[in-house]
Write a protein that holds these residues in place. Sequence first.
Motif, PDB file in Angstrom:
ATOM      1  N   SER A 157       0.823  -1.216   0.000  1.00  0.00           N
ATOM      2  CA  SER A 157       0.000   0.000   0.000  1.00  0.00           C
ATOM      3  C   SER A 157       0.858   1.267   0.000  1.00  0.00           C
ATOM      4  O   SER A 157       0.322   2.372   0.088  1.00  0.00           O
ATOM      5  N   ALA A 189      -5.292   0.605   0.362  1.00  0.00           N
ATOM      6  CA  ALA A 189      -5.424  -0.675  -0.323  1.00  0.00           C
ATOM      7  C   ALA A 189      -4.034  -1.208  -0.634  1.00  0.00           C
ATOM      8  O   ALA A 189      -3.135  -0.455  -1.008  1.00  0.00           O
ATOM      9  N   THR A 227      -8.493  -4.357   0.513  1.00  0.00           N
ATOM     10  CA  THR A 227      -8.654  -3.226   1.416  1.00  0.00           C
ATOM     11  C   THR A 227      -8.646  -3.753   2.847  1.00  0.00           C
ATOM     12  O   THR A 227      -8.814  -4.953   3.070  1.00  0.00           O
TER      13      THR A 227
END
Length: 577
Positions: free
Chosen positions: A263, A284, A303
């Motif tokens: 992420s 995410a 997520t």
Amino acid sequence: RLERGGLQIYTTLDLDLNETARDLVRYRLERLAVCDGQLTNCPPGGHNVRNAALVALDPQTGEILAMLGSPDYFSARIDGAVNGTTALRQPGSSIKPITYAAAFEQGAAEGGALTPATMMLDVRTSFVTKEGASYLPLNYDLQFRGPVRLREALASSYNLIAVKVLDTIGVEAMTDLARRLGITTFDDPDRLGLAVTLGGGEVRLLELATAYAVFANGGYAIQPVAIRRVEDADGNVLLTAGSSAGGRILDERIPYLISDILSDDLARTPSFGEGSVLKLTRPAAVKTGTTTDFRDNWTVGYTPAGPADSHRGVSRGLVDRPGLVVGVWTGNADSEPMRDVSGIDGAAPIWHDFVETALKGQPAGRFFRPAGLVEVEVCALSGLLPERDCPHLVTESFIEGTEPAGHCTMHQRIALDRATGLRATASTPADRITERVYTILPPQAQEWARKQGIPEPPPGRAPGSLVATLEGSSPDAESRIKGRLVMSSPDPGAIFRLDPTLPRDAQRIEVAARPGVGVALAEVTLLVDGQPLARLGAPPYTALWQLEPGSHLFSAEGETFNGERVLGNEVWVEVRE
């Protein structure tokens, strides 16, 4: 019973999400087909991408929320009846997070052998396979980047570093973790070599998404579930889905590190650019993959997850809402290559659009940081504890007990004589002494550093002498210097084939050697089968050799300005008709 009718089958599918997946896939495939300027360097006739598949899972329960096997089940032109979510395909770089997770797991067990801050050299490196052949992995853009920390290597998807990591931990460690995560196709590690970390072994999109779900839920095993229950016409329950929730299979700190890296938009900027299609309006973690010849594109990501039932609820320490795992494949069912479409161009826009649409209006979660992690400031180049001359520092997360103990030695302050440009000595007047910080890279990176124009420190006494650390510290000078000359080309175990359609004198290879750190040479002799090929008085120490059938031994010898002999390693190669 099914043919007679009357059964009520309750699936886990969210029909709205499934239709959203279908519509987005069709939209993106149309854009690729007409080549409307979405991608640069669009080839004539479009990108030849006819098919795609998408699967979405709840990472807590394993329930399949969307499964699109193709954009049109009834289209024979695209083999639409083939379910792309369960078909075997090579995953490209989307398999790399499993390699790094196995490395961090092994590092935690061994006190920090490999961490996100570990530095490895992204320089030309050849590996000898179990068959004895030479394997030279290349990065997607065919560039080498020198010293790289594992955080950037994973986020930016550097191939060579992934192979080095796998070579360090062993193929069995990676495939063992893959099997624990739910991948059933890595059942024979003996047939899988180092290329497995670049996608050399086939997987199913559904199983790869399941593996990512373990990263998303903090390390718990799950099984994908499609059917909740089946009832007969009278409402009697004939089948109910068992629990897909398994026990912990991975220390929760390891999924956190993987999520934190995948992420990290800054860490992937060198390869994908800042704010690419991989970045959402919410946190995410995501990874792309592209196979050789553009046969398969992948994007798999998730997520932040949260508890979905009392069985594993708050005790797991996650945020208070379910997350979402989404895997996307694009390509052609018959494996016909696409044209100039990477994972960031083909599968990633579908993944981006689907996740944003599926979670629209829902509050953004966060990746839960478990206990047992520490943050340490390290040198951005070496990944070790910084010294006063380290120019750039970063803060990295470590599993407690794996943080670095050593200090950076790559940035060294050296006293110079202004008048000569050489190192200052005890007799150099104080008013002629100045200091300069040099970046001293390991011997394997010296050739790369020279090509990058990175300044080298001057020798100690005179041009071409050895640095002080190699002078006078051993009664056997040759034993101290032996091995300080390295053959950089050809690669060990390389196999070359003569092309009968080309003139023999046009088929030549580079023979090259490089001195180690601090070794300056008056002369280097390149040898083939014990006979001199070239004598060179200055770098680069390289020459061309015309290919001849048979097995050949390449080596090098050097001589310092003090008349000391420097020996290089030996490299065997084979030339075939």
